[in-house]
Design a protein around this motif. Structure first.
Motif, PDB file in Angstrom:
ATOM      1  N   THR A   1      -2.066  -3.448  12.898  1.00 22.96           N
ATOM      2  CA  THR A   1      -2.217  -2.214  12.128  1.00 22.96           C
ATOM      3  C   THR A   1      -1.861  -0.977  12.945  1.00 22.96           C
ATOM      4  OG1 THR A   1      -4.593  -2.221  12.633  1.00 22.96           O
ATOM      5  CG2 THR A   1      -3.912  -3.143  10.522  1.00 22.96           C
TER       6      THR A   1
ATOM      7  N   LEU B   1       1.773  -0.644  12.593  1.00 20.22           N
ATOM      8  CA  LEU B   1       2.117  -0.100  11.277  1.00 20.22           C
ATOM      9  C   LEU B   1       1.872   1.410  11.229  1.00 20.22           C
ATOM     10  CD1 LEU B   1       0.768  -2.812   8.784  1.00 20.22           C
ATOM     11  CD2 LEU B   1       3.161  -2.306   9.346  1.00 20.22           C
ATOM     12  N   ALA B   2       0.797   1.868  11.843  1.00 18.74           N
ATOM     13  CA  ALA B   2       0.520   3.311  11.888  1.00 18.74           C
ATOM     14  C   ALA B   2       1.608   4.037  12.665  1.00 18.74           C
ATOM     15  CB  ALA B   2      -0.845   3.567  12.519  1.00 18.74           C
TER      16      ALA B   2
ATOM     17  N   LEU C   1      -4.530   1.212   5.371  1.00 20.70           N
ATOM     18  CA  LEU C   1      -4.193   0.044   6.182  1.00 20.70           C
ATOM     19  C   LEU C   1      -5.304  -1.001   6.132  1.00 20.70           C
ATOM     20  CD1 LEU C   1      -2.517   1.712   9.305  1.00 20.70           C
ATOM     21  CD2 LEU C   1      -1.392   0.553   7.381  1.00 20.70           C
TER      22      LEU C   1
ATOM     23  N   GLU D   1       0.858  -1.185   0.000  1.00 21.18           N
ATOM     24  CA  GLU D   1       0.000   0.000   0.000  1.00 21.18           C
ATOM     25  C   GLU D   1       0.892   1.231   0.000  1.00 21.18           C
ATOM     26  OE1 GLU D   1      -3.007   1.312  -0.173  1.00 21.18           O
ATOM     27  OE2 GLU D   1      -3.987  -0.618  -0.561  1.00 21.18           O
TER      28      GLU D   1
ATOM     29  N   ARG E   1      -5.617   5.185   7.708  1.00 19.54           N
ATOM     30  CA  ARG E   1      -6.361   4.014   8.190  1.00 19.54           C
ATOM     31  C   ARG E   1      -7.082   3.309   7.051  1.00 19.54           C
ATOM     32  NH1 ARG E   1      -4.606   2.840  13.397  1.00 19.54           N
ATOM     33  NH2 ARG E   1      -3.925   4.827  14.270  1.00 19.54           N
TER      34      ARG E   1
END
Length: 280
Positions: free
Chosen positions: A65, A68-69, A48, A32, A45
């Motif tokens: 997630t 990852l953020a 994700l 992404e 978001r």
């Protein structure tokens, strides 16, 4: 630039991935991209969530997630960037015992790419087509998308900026990394998701915005011939908003692009508003 690879922060020039990694060997992975604007991410978001959906399709376990953020925020800070393009790449690694590979990179937004989009593109209709959704699911954003690579190779040979993909049934679909819209009269058209179109974050914003601006919006299955009657054609993607199509298969389109102009302006107003509120 500083990159994040499997839990470590490293100089991207020193990063190494196993020669046995299945993402490298067979494209067994997903990715992404995201937009960092004035220090905040725009709808991170949503990207994700789409990454999670892609991972689920190929049976990949997605890292947390929220983690990852956090990595996305930290990579911007470590590189001192406020306007940039983020990429998250996940692969199924080299073996079940080692787990998957997680790579996060970031780079300043490319002025040349932004300038080219602002000036408009010359494109062709690719000979290669977007495979059936029974072969490649519509919402799988995977590595090794051979049809997209071939389409861009065709564009290079034709000395144009990019190529438009049709479905294997001959319907207008999308670009290698963008969604397509066109206006005929007061109606704005875009291919339906069922045709294999990736559900772009920007695409959904433009559909809503076009309706609010008073345009009739139609999603559906449209033949390539329909584009020859279009008053304007444009591409959409998160990184630049809208790129006007100035030429398609040798046909020069009108310079007057009221829908593209209005949607482009509204898109960036939305980006600014979301990022002023902290983004994500």
């Amino acid at each position: 630039m500083i990159a994040y690879l499997d839990g470590a922060w490293i100089d991207d020039r020193e990063a190494s991935i196993s020669v046995h990694d299945r993402g490298f060997l067979s494209g067994d992975g997903v990715f992404e991209t995201g937009l960092l604007y004035r220090g905040h991410y725009f709808h991170l978001r949503a990207h994700l969530d789409r990454l999670a959906a892609s991972a689920a399709i190929i049976g990949m376990q997605l890292p947390d997630t929220e983690r990852l953020a956090q990595v996305a925020r930290e990579i911007a800070e470590r590189n001192g960037l406020t306007d940039a393009s983020l990429r998250i790449t996940l692969t199924n690694g080299s073996s079940a015992s080692t787990g998957g590979t997680v790579l996060v990179t970031i780079a300043p937004r490319d002025p040349a790419w932004i300038g080219k989009a602002a000036g408009g593109w010359r494109i062709i209709t690719a000979a290669v087509t977007r495979p059936s959704t029974t072969a490649i699911p519509a919402q799988l954003k995977a590595l090794g998308r051979a049809y997209a690579l071939i389409a861009r190779h065709e564009a290079r040979i034709a000395d144009v900026d990019d190529a438009l993909l049709l479905t294997d049934g001959g319907m207008v679909c999308e670009g290698p990394s963008w969604n397509v819209f066109w206006r005929t009269g007061n109606t704005v058209f875009t291919p339906a998701l069922e045709l294999g179109v990736l559900a772009g974050v920007t695409r959904s914003i433009l559909i809503d915005t076009a309706a609010k601006l008073g345009y009739d919006v139609r999603e559906g299955a449209f033949k390539r011939l329909d584009l020859d009657a279009a008053d304007e054609i444009f591409a959409s993607m998160t990184s630049v908003g809208i790129a006007r199509i100035r030429e398609l298969d040798g046909r020069t389109l009108p310079d007057d692009t009221p829908a593209a102009d209005a949607l482009h302006d509204h898109y960036w107003r939305i980006v600014e508003a979301v990022c002023e509120r902290g983004g994500e």
